[in-house]
Motif scaffolding. Structure first.
Motif, PDB file in Angstrom:
ATOM      1  N   UNK A 110       0.827  -1.208   0.000  1.00  0.00           N
ATOM      2  CA  UNK A 110       0.000   0.000   0.000  1.00  0.00           C
ATOM      3  C   UNK A 110       0.862   1.259   0.000  1.00  0.00           C
ATOM      4  N   UNK A 111       1.908   1.256   0.801  1.00  0.00           N
ATOM      5  CA  UNK A 111       2.807   2.417   0.849  1.00  0.00           C
ATOM      6  C   UNK A 111       3.460   2.651  -0.520  1.00  0.00           C
ATOM      7  N   UNK A 112       3.892   1.586  -1.161  1.00  0.00           N
ATOM      8  CA  UNK A 112       4.505   1.699  -2.487  1.00  0.00           C
ATOM      9  C   UNK A 112       3.531   2.308  -3.495  1.00  0.00           C
ATOM     10  N   UNK A 113       2.308   1.829  -3.493  1.00  0.00           N
ATOM     11  CA  UNK A 113       1.298   2.318  -4.438  1.00  0.00           C
ATOM     12  C   UNK A 113       1.055   3.818  -4.240  1.00  0.00           C
ATOM     13  N   UNK A 114       0.914   4.228  -2.994  1.00  0.00           N
ATOM     14  CA  UNK A 114       0.644   5.641  -2.725  1.00  0.00           C
ATOM     15  C   UNK A 114       1.881   6.490  -3.006  1.00  0.00           C
ATOM     16  N   UNK A 115       3.045   6.038  -2.573  1.00  0.00           N
ATOM     17  CA  UNK A 115       4.280   6.798  -2.769  1.00  0.00           C
ATOM     18  C   UNK A 115       4.588   6.985  -4.251  1.00  0.00           C
ATOM     19  N   UNK A 116       4.377   5.926  -5.030  1.00  0.00           N
ATOM     20  CA  UNK A 116       4.658   5.990  -6.470  1.00  0.00           C
ATOM     21  C   UNK A 116       3.461   6.496  -7.274  1.00  0.00           C
ATOM     22  N   UNK A 117       2.352   6.846  -6.571  1.00  0.00           N
ATOM     23  CA  UNK A 117       1.140   7.366  -7.206  1.00  0.00           C
ATOM     24  C   UNK A 117       0.646   6.447  -8.325  1.00  0.00           C
ATOM     25  N   UNK A 118       0.511   5.169  -7.998  1.00  0.00           N
ATOM     26  CA  UNK A 118       0.065   4.171  -8.961  1.00  0.00           C
ATOM     27  C   UNK A 118      -1.460   4.116  -8.933  1.00  0.00           C
TER      28      UNK A 118
END
Length: 141
Positions: A110-118
């Motif tokens: 979840x953090x990756x998705x939000x951080x990378x704006x996916x």
């Protein structure tokens, strides 16, 4: 008379659209703050078996909110992964240390998705990632 009513309705609609746009701008930072809180709760759950259930219950509430908001702001992959996380943490059993590792995997994704704006479904990789996490929930430990 109809023209005045139409102008008023257009003004109300414009204000509503502006409010949604403002919410969308704050979605990423707000969700990252929610994920930080979940990480703190997970750390507490790992550290203290006596309060593990309470920490996980609170984590569930936050994850449930993240799940509900994802799709509304263009992040259906967030909704899918947060749903998987909710499925794991709402189970009527004590979570093992291995289960907590699965919780961590969900939070990391979840953090990756939000951080990378996916946004959207996450391209080719998104559904594979979600399916892998969902499979971990079906067979925790």
């Amino acid at each position: 008379m109809h023209e005045e009513r139409d102008r008023k309705m257009e003004a109300v609609l414009a204000r509503a659209q502006a409010a949604v746009a403002d919410l969308a701008k704050s979605y990423g930072p707000s969700t990252l703050a929610d994920l930080d809180r979940c990480a703190s709760l997970l750390k507490a759950a790992r550290a203290d078996l006596a309060t593990r259930a309470a920490s996980i219950k609170e984590l569930y509430g936050i994850a449930h909110n993240v799940k509900g908001q994802g799709g509304a702001f263009g992040y259906p992959l967030v909704t899918r992964i947060a749903h998987s996380l909710c499925t794991l943490v709402r189970q009527e059993r004590d979570l093992s240390d291995a289960d907590l590792g699965v919780v961590q995997a969900h939070l990391d994704a979840l953090r990756l998705i939000i951080t990378k704006d996916i946004k959207g479904e996450g391209g080719e990789v998104g559904p594979k990632l979600a399916a892998r996490l969902e499979n971990m929930v079906k067979a925790p430990g």
